[in-house]
Motif scaffolding. Structure first.
Motif, mmCIF file in Angstrom:
data_model
loop_
_atom_site.group_PDB
_atom_site.id
_atom_site.type_symbol
_atom_site.label_atom_id
_atom_site.label_comp_id
_atom_site.label_asym_id
_atom_site.label_seq_id
_atom_site.Cartn_x
_atom_site.Cartn_y
_atom_site.Cartn_z
ATOM 1 N N LYS A 108 -6.454 -3.384 14.890
ATOM 2 C CA LYS A 108 -7.208 -4.093 13.858
ATOM 3 C C LYS A 108 -7.522 -3.163 12.693
ATOM 4 O O LYS A 108 -8.125 -2.116 12.870
ATOM 5 C CB LYS A 108 -8.511 -4.665 14.430
ATOM 6 C CG LYS A 108 -9.311 -5.462 13.397
ATOM 7 C CD LYS A 108 -10.451 -6.246 14.049
ATOM 8 C CE LYS A 108 -11.565 -5.359 14.518
ATOM 9 N NZ LYS A 108 -12.730 -6.138 14.989
ATOM 10 N N ILE A 128 -0.743 -7.903 3.656
ATOM 11 C CA ILE A 128 -0.278 -7.338 4.920
ATOM 12 C C ILE A 128 1.147 -7.839 5.147
ATOM 13 O O ILE A 128 1.368 -9.041 5.285
ATOM 14 C CB ILE A 128 -1.164 -7.764 6.106
ATOM 15 C CG1 ILE A 128 -2.630 -7.413 5.839
ATOM 16 C CG2 ILE A 128 -0.652 -7.129 7.395
ATOM 17 C CD1 ILE A 128 -2.943 -5.937 5.895
ATOM 18 N N ALA A 187 -3.419 -12.462 0.617
ATOM 19 C CA ALA A 187 -4.620 -13.214 0.963
ATOM 20 C C ALA A 187 -5.738 -12.808 0.008
ATOM 21 O O ALA A 187 -5.935 -11.617 -0.269
ATOM 22 C CB ALA A 187 -5.039 -12.935 2.409
ATOM 23 N N TYR A 237 -13.665 -7.018 5.630
ATOM 24 C CA TYR A 237 -12.388 -7.689 5.866
ATOM 25 C C TYR A 237 -11.743 -7.057 7.089
ATOM 26 O O TYR A 237 -11.829 -5.835 7.300
ATOM 27 C CB TYR A 237 -11.464 -7.514 4.656
ATOM 28 C CG TYR A 237 -10.035 -7.929 4.942
ATOM 29 C CD1 TYR A 237 -9.643 -9.252 4.797
ATOM 30 C CD2 TYR A 237 -9.094 -6.990 5.376
ATOM 31 C CE1 TYR A 237 -8.332 -9.640 5.065
ATOM 32 C CE2 TYR A 237 -7.786 -7.375 5.649
ATOM 33 C CZ TYR A 237 -7.417 -8.701 5.496
ATOM 34 O OH TYR A 237 -6.121 -9.067 5.770
ATOM 35 N N SER A 238 -11.089 -7.870 7.927
ATOM 36 C CA SER A 238 -10.361 -7.315 9.066
ATOM 37 C C SER A 238 -9.105 -8.132 9.329
ATOM 38 O O SER A 238 -9.068 -9.337 9.052
ATOM 39 C CB SER A 238 -11.240 -7.283 10.324
ATOM 40 O OG SER A 238 -11.542 -8.598 10.757
ATOM 41 N N TYR A 239 -8.101 -7.467 9.853
ATOM 42 C CA TYR A 239 -6.839 -8.116 10.184
ATOM 43 C C TYR A 239 -6.317 -7.509 11.481
ATOM 44 O O TYR A 239 -6.230 -6.290 11.621
ATOM 45 C CB TYR A 239 -5.814 -7.912 9.066
ATOM 46 C CG TYR A 239 -4.457 -8.521 9.362
ATOM 47 C CD1 TYR A 239 -4.196 -9.855 9.058
ATOM 48 C CD2 TYR A 239 -3.442 -7.764 9.949
ATOM 49 C CE1 TYR A 239 -2.955 -10.424 9.329
ATOM 50 C CE2 TYR A 239 -2.198 -8.318 10.218
ATOM 51 C CZ TYR A 239 -1.971 -9.653 9.910
ATOM 52 O OH TYR A 239 -0.738 -10.199 10.193
ATOM 53 N N THR A 240 -5.982 -8.373 12.446
ATOM 54 C CA THR A 240 -5.432 -7.927 13.719
ATOM 55 C C THR A 240 -3.929 -8.168 13.727
ATOM 56 O O THR A 240 -3.474 -9.298 13.502
ATOM 57 C CB THR A 240 -6.087 -8.676 14.895
ATOM 58 O OG1 THR A 240 -7.499 -8.446 14.877
ATOM 59 C CG2 THR A 240 -5.522 -8.189 16.224
ATOM 60 N N SER A 264 -9.520 -2.707 9.129
ATOM 61 C CA SER A 264 -10.695 -3.296 8.483
ATOM 62 C C SER A 264 -11.264 -2.350 7.431
ATOM 63 O O SER A 264 -10.998 -1.148 7.446
ATOM 64 C CB SER A 264 -11.780 -3.626 9.516
ATOM 65 O OG SER A 264 -12.258 -2.454 10.136
#
Length: 213
Positions: free
Chosen positions: A111, A130, A135, A143-146, A113
């Motif tokens: 993740k 990403i 986005a 903000y977070s992205y897995t 972030s």
């Protein structure tokens, strides 16, 4: 109570399996790595070790990067290696922009972030890309992205002027980090302890049998 085995490898093996079972059902411990944004490549109006990204320009700042519809040398699309229609679809009517980017490998479940503050007085937009999927930065902070699958991904963050080229919108980033669940980090210490425990059990039983003989 454990049955005494004559073969020490059996004792160690059973103890080892028991230890691995406990590892498998235990909750994984996340490792956190801070991300140095200064290692990212930047384009346009970017300052303070890549933690401040601006749209538009000021007289004492670097010139803005034109988001050229259709791409081309010097455009933000060229920098991010994406189709010009990607910006137009995600954020229509863009004019100028600045961004930072970095490509690296991630494991499934990692993740990424960061915390962010976006200061704007008009329709300008901050964005995250990403794997070249744009986005808009909005709503919750951080903000977070897995990452759904393992592989190499380009991570980019930036700001876009929308509908005009006046004024300066500022995106400030902090506390960028990657949370990962490396199997080796959590299992190896337990695995080593389990082996030592098994050897200890065998040695104790062998000593007890020798004392009785």
């Amino acid at each position: 109570m454990l049955t005494q085995f004559k073969n020490p490898l059996i004792t160690i093996g059973i103890t080892l399996v028991s230890g691995l079972t406990s590892v498998a059902i235990s909750a994984p411990a996340y490792s956190i790595t801070l991300v140095d944004l200064n290692t990212f490549t930047s384009i346009g109006n970017v300052t303070s070790s890549n933690t401040v990204i601006k749209s538009g320009s000021l007289s004492n700042d670097p010139p803005p990067v034109t988001v050229v519809i259709g791409g081309g040398d010097g455009s933000l699309e060229k920098f991010l290696d994406i189709s010009p229609t990607v910006f137009e679809t995600a954020i229509p009517n863009t004019t100028y922009g600045s961004a930072i980017k970095k490509t690296q490998s991630f494991n499934a479940g990692d993740k990424f972030s960061f915390n962010w503050i976006f200061d704007t007085s008009d329709e300008d937009q901050a964005f995250v890309s990403i794997g070249n999927n744009i986005a808009v930065l909005s709503g919750s902070n951080p903000y977070s992205y897995t990452f759904p699958t393992s592989g190499s991904y380009q991570v980019a963050v930036g700001v876009l002027d929308v509908r005009d080229s006046t004024g300066v919108s500022t995106l400030t980033l902090s506390n960028a980090q990657i949370q990962a669940v490396p199997w080796e980090t959590d299992t190896l210490p337990v695995l080593g302890s389990t082996v030592l425990f098994g050897i200890g059990v065998w040695a104790k039983r062998k000593y007890a049998r020798n004392s009785q003989s």
